[in-house]
Enzyme design. Structure first.
Site, PDB file in Angstrom:
ATOM      1  N   HIS A 110      65.512  45.759  83.555  1.00 55.11           N
ATOM      2  CA  HIS A 110      65.406  44.299  83.133  1.00 55.11           C
ATOM      3  C   HIS A 110      66.945  43.830  82.845  1.00 55.11           C
ATOM      4  CE1 HIS A 110      66.100  46.250  79.239  1.00 55.11           C
ATOM      5  NE2 HIS A 110      66.341  45.079  78.681  1.00 55.11           N
ATOM      6  N   ASP A 112      68.708  41.144  79.993  1.00 53.29           N
ATOM      7  CA  ASP A 112      68.149  40.509  78.990  1.00 53.29           C
ATOM      8  C   ASP A 112      67.821  39.173  78.686  1.00 53.29           C
ATOM      9  OD1 ASP A 112      68.473  42.894  77.416  1.00 53.29           O
ATOM     10  OD2 ASP A 112      70.431  42.658  76.941  1.00 53.29           O
ATOM     11  N   HIS A 265      69.456  47.041  83.192  1.00 53.32           N
ATOM     12  CA  HIS A 265      69.514  48.117  82.480  1.00 53.32           C
ATOM     13  C   HIS A 265      68.295  48.902  82.203  1.00 53.32           C
ATOM     14  CE1 HIS A 265      69.627  44.954  79.426  1.00 53.32           C
ATOM     15  NE2 HIS A 265      69.090  46.016  78.648  1.00 53.32           N
ATOM     16  N   ARG A 280      71.937  45.637  68.798  1.00 49.78           N
ATOM     17  CA  ARG A 280      72.454  44.792  70.125  1.00 49.78           C
ATOM     18  C   ARG A 280      72.805  43.436  69.637  1.00 49.78           C
ATOM     19  NH1 ARG A 280      68.268  43.257  74.354  1.00 49.78           N
ATOM     20  NH2 ARG A 280      68.202  41.494  73.057  1.00 49.78           N
TER      21      ARG A 280
END
Length: 303
Positions: A110, A112, A265, A280
């Protein structure tokens, strides 16, 4: 939103002294002998920006001095932090904690938050606790994927648009019953967000063409679900070819920064019941610009 159309790729020159060690042929570099702090000079920050545009992912070992406050302060020197609209585990400073124990696994390819019209430009991930083995993350260069498409597929891709949604079929990647993961996804999709994105995006800095796909993809606009899935597999397979990827074996205290506008990623779920905790921070992006000058748009919630 930047309304200036980018006509062609622009070369990126890394002007300040950075000690870079490329990790893979098409993506990823380790930045050595640097400590990430909000006190870095503007020239060094700019050099890191340029290096990121070129390498797509930057890795920093042994950043043990970085805590939540330092990560956020450093991120603010880079851009404007933005939170996730629904994900659990967020703090008031826009940090999102991804904990395997509480279902926060990202074991699907995906980019983000592509279900937002202006999804994040940059993500900064810090390893808080890592398993003794496993738990690596793999990134794919979506600009290299477009560059190496056959010409006929490039022509097809240039005209395609797709709907992305946070209410994706997460169960596809579940290999065993997981109550924590079920609860996490229920909260994640508690409010549905959908955006229409071009399949091919012009990078706002370099002008490179890259592919927007990944796990939040729902369907191609004006195509059936069946035709959409077949086309998705064609383009997604090109993105995740091993030649376009880099794999990072985490150590506690590591930090990775990636260009969320030209990568996907995948966090490997191969560490059993060992703890894996990451934090994150995402930085504000802008609307996706297509090859014909149109911009992405938010479908849900309706404006």
């Amino acid at each position: 939103m930047n309304q200036n159309t980018i006509s062609s790729p622009r070369p990126v020159t890394i002007t300040a002294d950075l000690k870079l060690r490329p990790i893979a042929g098409r993506i990823g570099a380790e930045v050595q002998e640097i400590a990430l702090t909000p006190d870095l000079s503007p020239a060094t920050i700019q050099a890191l920006r340029d290096a990121l545009t070129h390498h797509k992912v930057l890795f920093f070992r042994d950043q043990h001095h970085v805590d939540a406050a330092t990560q956020t302060a450093f991120g603010r020197k880079w851009g404007e932090p933005v939170g996730h609209p629904t994900a659990p585990g967020q703090t008031g400073d826009h940090l999102l904690e991804l904990s395997a124990e509480h279902g926060g696994k990202a074991n699907v390819w995906h980019t983000d938050m592509t279900f937002l019209e202006s999804y994040p430009a940059v993500s900064i991930l810090r390893a808080v606790n890592v398993p003794p083995c496993g738990g690596d993350t793999v990134w794919a260069n979506t600009a290299a994927a477009y560059e190496h498409l056959p010409d006929h597929l490039k022509q097809l891709a240039d005209g395609l648009w797709a709907v992305h949604s946070n209410d994706y079929d997460y169960a596809v990647n579940q290999t065993r019953p997981d109550q924590a993961m079920d609860a996490y996804h229920a909260t994640f999709a508690s409010s549905v967000f959908e955006a229409e994105q071009p399949l091919v995006r012009l990078h706002p800095i370099s002008g490179e063409k890259s592919l927007i796909l990944g796990g939040f993809f729902k369907k191609f606009s004006n195509l059936s679900l069946s035709d959409s899935r077949h086309l998705f597999e064609i383009f997604q397979t090109h993105i995740t070819r091993l030649e376009n990827t880099v794999r990072w074996q985490w150590k506690k205290g590591d930090v990775a920064i990636w260009d969320n506008q030209s990568t996907q990623h995948y966090a490997l779920d191969d560490y059993g019941n060992y703890p894996r905790v990451m934090q994150r921070l995402t930085l504000r992006g802008e609307s996706s610009l297509s090859t014909d000058g149109r911009y992405s748009r938010q479908l849900l919630p309706a404006k």
